[in-house]
Design an enzyme around this catalytic site. Structure first.
Site, PDB file in Angstrom:
ATOM      1  N   CYS A   1      40.521  40.505  45.520  1.00  0.00           N
ATOM      2  CA  CYS A   1      40.699  38.996  45.190  1.00  0.00           C
ATOM      3  C   CYS A   1      42.060  38.496  45.900  1.00  0.00           C
ATOM      4  O   CYS A   1      42.107  37.194  46.237  1.00  0.00           O
ATOM      5  CB  CYS A   1      40.627  38.788  43.682  1.00  0.00           C
ATOM      6  SG  CYS A   1      42.250  39.633  42.927  1.00  0.00           S
TER       7      CYS A   1
ATOM      8  N   ARG B   1      36.334  30.838  47.757  1.00  0.00           N
ATOM      9  CA  ARG B   1      36.924  30.383  46.828  1.00  0.00           C
ATOM     10  C   ARG B   1      36.486  28.936  46.678  1.00  0.00           C
ATOM     11  O   ARG B   1      36.151  28.407  45.760  1.00  0.00           O
ATOM     12  CB  ARG B   1      38.343  30.562  46.393  1.00  0.00           C
ATOM     13  CG  ARG B   1      38.953  31.951  46.235  1.00  0.00           C
ATOM     14  CD  ARG B   1      38.265  32.608  44.768  1.00  0.00           C
ATOM     15  NE  ARG B   1      38.734  31.804  43.727  1.00  0.00           N
ATOM     16  CZ  ARG B   1      39.916  31.838  43.023  1.00  0.00           C
ATOM     17  NH1 ARG B   1      40.650  32.762  43.520  1.00  0.00           N
ATOM     18  NH2 ARG B   1      40.374  31.022  42.305  1.00  0.00           N
TER      19      ARG B   1
ATOM     20  N   HIS C   1      38.506  36.187  35.247  1.00  0.00           N
ATOM     21  CA  HIS C   1      38.705  35.433  36.365  1.00  0.00           C
ATOM     22  C   HIS C   1      37.523  34.982  36.999  1.00  0.00           C
ATOM     23  O   HIS C   1      36.772  35.346  38.072  1.00  0.00           O
ATOM     24  CB  HIS C   1      39.614  36.045  37.149  1.00  0.00           C
ATOM     25  CG  HIS C   1      40.307  35.165  38.372  1.00  0.00           C
ATOM     26  ND1 HIS C   1      40.038  34.109  38.505  1.00  0.00           N
ATOM     27  CD2 HIS C   1      40.922  35.780  39.412  1.00  0.00           C
ATOM     28  CE1 HIS C   1      40.952  33.469  39.606  1.00  0.00           C
ATOM     29  NE2 HIS C   1      41.495  34.471  40.182  1.00  0.00           N
TER      30      HIS C   1
ATOM     31  N   ASP D   1      41.782  45.844  42.884  1.00  0.00           N
ATOM     32  CA  ASP D   1      42.653  44.718  42.522  1.00  0.00           C
ATOM     33  C   ASP D   1      44.354  45.032  42.516  1.00  0.00           C
ATOM     34  O   ASP D   1      44.539  46.367  42.326  1.00  0.00           O
ATOM     35  CB  ASP D   1      42.316  43.763  41.503  1.00  0.00           C
ATOM     36  CG  ASP D   1      43.299  42.640  41.182  1.00  0.00           C
ATOM     37  OD1 ASP D   1      43.704  42.174  42.247  1.00  0.00           O
ATOM     38  OD2 ASP D   1      42.931  42.110  40.141  1.00  0.00           O
TER      39      ASP D   1
ATOM     40  N   GLN E   1      36.954  33.568  40.612  1.00  0.00           N
ATOM     41  CA  GLN E   1      36.872  34.626  41.626  1.00  0.00           C
ATOM     42  C   GLN E   1      35.566  35.696  41.772  1.00  0.00           C
ATOM     43  O   GLN E   1      35.241  35.565  42.980  1.00  0.00           O
ATOM     44  CB  GLN E   1      38.106  35.535  41.168  1.00  0.00           C
ATOM     45  CG  GLN E   1      38.189  36.623  42.208  1.00  0.00           C
ATOM     46  CD  GLN E   1      38.734  36.323  43.574  1.00  0.00           C
ATOM     47  OE1 GLN E   1      40.045  35.746  43.753  1.00  0.00           O
ATOM     48  NE2 GLN E   1      38.111  36.413  44.661  1.00  0.00           N
TER      49      GLN E   1
ATOM     50  N   ARG F   1      45.390  27.810  34.583  1.00  0.00           N
ATOM     51  CA  ARG F   1      45.538  29.376  34.805  1.00  0.00           C
ATOM     52  C   ARG F   1      46.722  29.629  33.599  1.00  0.00           C
ATOM     53  O   ARG F   1      47.890  28.978  33.656  1.00  0.00           O
ATOM     54  CB  ARG F   1      46.148  29.647  36.132  1.00  0.00           C
ATOM     55  CG  ARG F   1      46.882  30.899  36.219  1.00  0.00           C
ATOM     56  CD  ARG F   1      47.113  31.123  37.749  1.00  0.00           C
ATOM     57  NE  ARG F   1      45.877  31.613  38.247  1.00  0.00           N
ATOM     58  CZ  ARG F   1      45.759  32.537  39.455  1.00  0.00           C
ATOM     59  NH1 ARG F   1      46.830  32.825  40.183  1.00  0.00           N
ATOM     60  NH2 ARG F   1      44.778  32.702  39.932  1.00  0.00           N
TER      61      ARG F   1
HETATM   62  N1   CP Z   1      42.752  35.667  43.702  1.00  0.00           N
HETATM   63  C1   CP Z   1      43.572  34.413  43.308  1.00  0.00           C
HETATM   64  O1   CP Z   1      43.101  33.952  42.112  1.00  0.00           O
HETATM   65  O2   CP Z   1      44.732  34.165  44.039  1.00  0.00           O
HETATM   66  P1   CP Z   1      45.867  33.265  43.499  1.00  0.00           P
HETATM   67  O3   CP Z   1      46.463  34.054  42.386  1.00  0.00           O
HETATM   68  O4   CP Z   1      46.572  33.044  44.866  1.00  0.00           O
HETATM   69  O5   CP Z   1      45.226  32.158  43.088  1.00  0.00           O
HETATM   70  N1  NVA Z   2      44.735  40.579  38.263  1.00  0.00           N
HETATM   71  C1  NVA Z   2      45.567  39.913  39.038  1.00  0.00           C
HETATM   72  C2  NVA Z   2      44.588  38.698  39.811  1.00  0.00           C
HETATM   73  C3  NVA Z   2      45.359  37.834  40.737  1.00  0.00           C
HETATM   74  C4  NVA Z   2      44.575  36.877  41.390  1.00  0.00           C
HETATM   75  C5  NVA Z   2      46.347  39.247  38.027  1.00  0.00           C
HETATM   76  O1  NVA Z   2      45.945  38.565  37.021  1.00  0.00           O
HETATM   77  O2  NVA Z   2      47.532  38.951  38.371  1.00  0.00           O
END
Ligand code: CP
Ligand code: NVA
Length: 305
Positions: free
Chosen positions: A261, A289, A134, A222, A137, A107
């Site tokens: 998400c 997930r 993502h 989101d 997701q 990530r």
């Molecule tokens: N939806 C998602 O990716 O959650 P986290 O940021 O908790 O991993």
């Molecule tokens: N759009 C959000 C998604 C988190 C899972 C972010 O990037 O923070």
């Protein structure tokens, strides 16, 4: 090397095969204790290394449980406590982790870094969220939609709010899986035109939230401020008319499903009434997930598709 940086890496057939696998595997272990390994232990002996440059709850725990249920093990690292966090290159980190682990999930705040990781790793690299996309997701979201009994082709998905990384992967999924996405975003916060153009006519951006939800089967939103973005009052103000509330849900198809998400900000992008209401599938979506990523891992190891 089968990297999973975006949904297009797997293509429509790969995504469909992973979703079918996820449905089967989820059903096969229904009711089992979470820590029990699947009967066939298909990734026995494999190690997944996970690197987090940003916070995570779902991605961290669901990938950890995914590799465990497949018979493998994991190593979870925060980039800040690695040498990566004090300047060791992504390329060198990729080579090092490839010597210890059988797959890498990262990530990161910058999509270019995951591309560099993939270019230098000799094991599969999986996108656990970047600033640009993502895909894991959206695999869970597609699985959740299939579980409602809906087929993906011909579906209308409405997106409300920020034109962010999650929307980018929905747009990608739309063109692969033949459904339509209409995103209502305020001026200045729409996705890149290039991403919309690449969706082969399957994606449309509008400014009126009611245009997006009209006839929608699925309504998605989101957070308005993604990780790494400034908490700008002007952005919150621009997005305020895009809050998913009961009136917007009522303007979608009767029985439309609501997805998010998570993490959610009740009272900002969605009201409590909607996210905790009967049309919301967020808990199923979050659990998925785990199930979707087990199939992503198997795809990366050449076991699917
Ligand atoms: N939806 C998602 O990716 O959650 P986290 O940021 O908790 O991993
Ligand atoms: N759009 C959000 C998604 C988190 C899972 C972010 O990037 O923070």
């Amino acid at each position: 090397m089968p990297h999973f940086l975006n949904l297009t890496d797997a293509g429509a057939d790969g995504v469909a095969a992973m979703l079918a696998d996820a449905l089967d595997r989820k059903a096969a272990r229904a009711g089992w204790p979470k820590g029990m390994v699947d009967a066939d232990a298909p990734l026995a002996g494999r190690v997944l290394a996970m690197v987090f440059e940003k916070n995570s709850t779902r991605t961290r725990v669901s990938f950890d449980m995914a590799i465990r249920q497949l018979g493998g093990t994991s190593i979870v690292m925060d980039a800040g406590s690695m040498q990566l966090g004090r300047g060791e290159s992504v390329a060198d980190t990729a080579r090092i982790l490839s010597g210890y682990a059988d797959a890498i999930m990262i990530r990161t705040d910058d999509h270019a870094k995951i591309e560099e990781m993939a270019a230098h790793a000799s094991v599969p690299v999986i996108n656990g969220l970047t600033d640009a996309s993502h895909p894991c997701q959206i695999m869970a979201d597609l699985l959740t939609i299939l579980e409602t009994g809906r087929a993906l082709p011909g579906l209308k998905v409405a997106w409300l709010g920020d034109g962010n990384n999650v929307l980018a992967s929905i747009v990608e999924a739309a063109s692969l899986m033949q459904f339509d996405v209409v995103a209502a975003c305020p001026p200045g916060f729409a996705p890149a035109e290039q991403a919309i153009a690449a969706a082969s006519g399957r994606a449309l951006v509008v400014t009126d939230p009611y245009d997006a939800v009209a006839d929608a089967d699925i309504v998605v939103t989101d957070t308005w401020i993604s990780m790494g973005q400034l908490h700008a009052e002007e952005k919150l103000a621009a997005l305020a008319p895009y809050q998913v509330d009961a009136a917007l849900m009522a303007a979608a198809k009767p029985g439309a499903a609501f997805l998010h998400c998570l993490p959610a900000h009740r009272g900002e992008e969605v009201t409590t009434e909607v996210i905790d209401g009967p049309q919301s599938l967020i808990w199923q979506e979050a659990e998925n997930r785990l199930h979707a990523q087990k199939s992503v891992l198997r795809w990366c190891f050449g076991q699917i598709g």
